[in-house]
Scaffold this motif. Structure first.
Motif, short mmCIF file in Angstrom:
data_model
loop_
_atom_site.label_atom_id
_atom_site.label_comp_id
_atom_site.label_asym_id
_atom_site.label_seq_id
_atom_site.Cartn_x
_atom_site.Cartn_y
_atom_site.Cartn_z
N SER A 38 37.44 28.69 20.44
CA SER A 38 38.21 28.47 19.31
C SER A 38 37.73 28.02 18.40
O SER A 38 37.97 28.11 17.05
CB SER A 38 39.28 27.97 19.69
N ARG A 39 36.58 27.00 18.87
CA ARG A 39 36.09 25.90 17.85
C ARG A 39 34.61 26.86 17.03
O ARG A 39 33.95 26.15 16.44
CB ARG A 39 35.67 24.81 18.20
N GLY A 40 34.44 27.73 17.70
CA GLY A 40 33.40 28.50 16.99
C GLY A 40 31.95 28.58 17.85
O GLY A 40 30.92 29.06 17.33
N GLY A 41 32.08 27.96 18.97
CA GLY A 41 31.01 28.06 19.74
C GLY A 41 30.38 29.17 20.59
O GLY A 41 31.40 30.27 20.90
N ARG A 42 29.24 29.24 21.05
CA ARG A 42 28.67 30.15 21.78
C ARG A 42 28.96 29.58 23.27
O ARG A 42 28.37 28.32 23.57
CB ARG A 42 27.19 30.41 21.59
N VAL A 43 29.84 30.14 24.12
CA VAL A 43 30.21 29.55 25.62
C VAL A 43 29.54 29.98 26.52
O VAL A 43 29.94 31.57 26.54
CB VAL A 43 31.74 29.30 25.34
N VAL A 44 28.88 29.56 27.45
CA VAL A 44 27.93 30.25 28.65
C VAL A 44 29.13 30.06 29.79
O VAL A 44 29.19 28.75 30.01
CB VAL A 44 26.69 29.86 28.72
N MET A 45 29.74 31.04 30.46
CA MET A 45 30.50 30.51 31.43
C MET A 45 29.56 30.77 32.71
O MET A 45 29.04 32.03 33.05
CB MET A 45 31.71 31.70 31.71
N ALA A 46 29.05 29.90 33.44
CA ALA A 46 28.18 29.83 34.38
C ALA A 46 29.18 29.79 35.98
O ALA A 46 29.64 28.75 36.15
CB ALA A 46 27.31 28.57 34.43
N CYS A 47 29.36 31.03 36.48
CA CYS A 47 30.30 31.06 37.60
C CYS A 47 29.78 31.83 38.85
O CYS A 47 28.62 32.64 38.47
CB CYS A 47 31.42 32.02 37.10
N ARG A 48 30.17 31.47 39.94
CA ARG A 48 29.85 32.03 41.18
C ARG A 48 30.47 33.51 41.19
O ARG A 48 29.60 34.39 41.79
CB ARG A 48 30.22 31.19 42.21
N ASN A 49 31.63 33.76 40.81
CA ASN A 49 32.18 35.13 41.02
C ASN A 49 31.99 35.80 39.42
O ASN A 49 32.89 35.35 38.46
CB ASN A 49 33.39 35.03 41.57
N LEU A 50 31.17 36.80 39.35
CA LEU A 50 30.90 37.28 38.10
C LEU A 50 32.03 38.08 37.72
O LEU A 50 32.42 38.23 36.62
CB LEU A 50 29.55 37.93 38.08
N GLU A 51 32.76 38.94 38.56
CA GLU A 51 33.86 39.73 38.27
C GLU A 51 34.90 38.94 37.64
O GLU A 51 35.61 39.31 36.81
CB GLU A 51 34.28 40.60 39.62
N LYS A 52 35.33 37.95 38.61
CA LYS A 52 36.57 36.87 37.93
C LYS A 52 36.19 36.27 36.69
O LYS A 52 37.07 36.05 36.07
CB LYS A 52 36.74 35.85 38.87
N ALA A 53 34.93 35.80 36.44
CA ALA A 53 34.59 35.31 35.19
C ALA A 53 34.63 36.46 33.91
O ALA A 53 35.18 36.15 32.94
CB ALA A 53 33.06 34.86 35.37
N ASN A 54 34.26 37.48 34.12
CA ASN A 54 34.27 38.38 33.05
C ASN A 54 35.67 38.73 32.90
O ASN A 54 36.00 38.97 31.69
CB ASN A 54 33.50 39.64 33.58
N GLU A 55 36.81 38.87 33.90
CA GLU A 55 37.93 38.86 33.65
C GLU A 55 38.78 37.95 32.90
O GLU A 55 39.48 37.80 32.10
CB GLU A 55 38.75 38.99 35.14
N LYS A 67 43.28 34.57 16.20
CA LYS A 67 42.67 33.44 15.67
C LYS A 67 41.40 33.76 14.79
O LYS A 67 40.78 34.81 14.96
CB LYS A 67 42.11 32.39 16.66
N GLU A 68 40.97 33.12 13.76
CA GLU A 68 39.72 33.36 12.98
C GLU A 68 38.55 32.32 13.49
O GLU A 68 38.76 31.30 13.92
CB GLU A 68 39.99 33.12 11.50
N ASN A 69 37.26 32.85 12.87
CA ASN A 69 36.17 31.79 13.09
C ASN A 69 35.89 31.43 14.53
O ASN A 69 35.65 30.61 14.86
CB ASN A 69 36.21 30.65 12.37
N LEU A 70 36.06 32.76 15.23
CA LEU A 70 35.69 32.36 16.81
C LEU A 70 34.43 32.47 17.18
O LEU A 70 33.59 32.94 16.31
CB LEU A 70 36.62 33.32 17.68
N GLY A 71 33.93 32.08 18.27
CA GLY A 71 32.49 32.05 18.91
C GLY A 71 32.36 33.02 19.47
O GLY A 71 32.74 34.14 19.19
N GLU A 72 31.53 32.93 20.58
CA GLU A 72 31.13 34.12 21.59
C GLU A 72 31.12 33.87 22.90
O GLU A 72 31.07 32.25 23.17
CB GLU A 72 29.83 34.94 21.27
N ILE A 73 31.47 34.57 23.95
CA ILE A 73 31.51 34.00 25.21
C ILE A 73 30.55 35.01 26.20
O ILE A 73 30.46 36.17 26.04
CB ILE A 73 32.82 34.12 25.88
#
Length: 312
Positions: A38-55, A67-73
């Motif tokens: 929400s603060r506009g950052g590029r956020v890297v989700m480093a997780c063991r279970n890729l399926e759950k992380a993508n969900e 919301k406006e001015n979002l970042g990316e995941i």
């Protein structure tokens, strides 16, 4: 509901910045991802279970669609109980990310049955401390190139009332206690924070601040083993305590504070709770224990003794 829960009120943006968060497909980690996104950052989700992380990533995007001015995941694989997985993840991140402004070592296991990591370490010490220790040091060169940068280690008030048993870190001679093993791993988080901050300063590496914190007692999946670890007759107490626990969103506030708030921008090596610095346990301020843990950890994860010299 959390009768007392501070809130990070900073409006700081993360536009153009990259944050890596471990173990964040549920709980306070997921809430932290959503806040940074929400603060506009590029956020890297480093997780063991890729399926759950993508969900989880899709769920966050849906929640923020108005919301406006979002970042990316971005989602990447990381199993903190495997040094091979950690090294592979670090290699990917160092090649794909132009910068690393924030690293949140959020992942953890709590009071699980006696288990070993892939590399043969007691699971809680191996995952909660050694895994994050290795990941942090492998990413440190890129973090140092991205100043001002912050490293946030999610610990717990559970670090109090214990000492590091350097003669039996792996619980090979003592009778295993999942509770004490958890406490020791959380103490290691605070000691690591203190020693990393000290060594950065000692080596004249500026612009990288390090924080450890207690998020509060939270209703998350992390405590799923707790019921198995206490007598059946005390489950009523756990049910009563749950009425006073924080929501994941409330529990994420101190993590967010340490990662973005201007008020702690010039602080490093400290311990936080409720969005302000607090005194950790006496043992967490033991400089000799912090140095020894650092030296032992370097050997256990297979890094050079002169690690900092290699970064210059």
């Amino acid at each position: 509901m959390g009768f007392f829960s501070a809130k990070c009120t900073s409006l700081a943006r993360l536009d153009g910045k990259t944050a890596i968060i471990t173990g964040c497909n549920t709980g306070i980690g997921k809430c932290t991802v959503q806040d940074f996104f929400s603060r506009g950052g590029r956020v890297v989700m480093a997780c063991r279970n890729l399926e759950k992380a993508n969900e989880a990533a899709e769920s966050i995007k849906e929640d923020c669609k108005n919301k406006e001015n979002l970042g990316e995941i971005v989602v990447t694989e990381l199993d903190l109980s495997s040094f091979k997985s950690i090294r592979n993840c670090a290699r990917r991140l160092l090649s794909t990310e132009k910068r690393i402004d924030v690293l949140v070592n959020n992942a953890g296991v709590m009071m699980c049955p006696e288990t070993k990591t892939e590399d043969g370490f007691e699971l809680q010490f191996g995952t909660n401390h050694l895994g994050h220790f290795l990941l942090t040091l492998l990413l440190l060169p890129k973090i140092c190139q991205s100043t001002p940068a912050r490293i946030v280690n999610v610990s717990s008030t559970g670090h109090t009332g214990c000492k590091m048993d350097f003669n039996d870190l792996n619980w090979e001679t003592r009778k295993y206690s999942s509770f004490q093993a958890y406490k020791q791993s959380k103490l290691a988080n605070v000691l690591f924070t203190k020693e990393l901050a000290r060594r950065l300063k000692e080596n004249n590496i500026t612009g990288v601040n390090v924080y450890s914190l207690h998020p509060g007692v939270i209703k998350t999946e992390l405590g799923r083993h707790v019921r198995l670890s206490i007598p059946w007759g005390l489950h009523w107490l756990l049910n009563t305590m749950s009425l006073f626990m924080k929501t994941p969103e409330q529990g994420a506030q101190t993590t967010i504070y340490c990662a973005v708030d201007e008020k702690c921008a010039n602080e490093t090596g400290l311990y936080y709770a409720e969005c302000e610095s607090k005194e950790p346990s006496a043992e967490a301020k033991n400089e000799e224990a912090a140095r020894k843990l650092w030296d032992v950890s370097l050997k256990l994860v297979g890094l050079e003794d002169n690690f900092f010299n290699l970064q210059k």
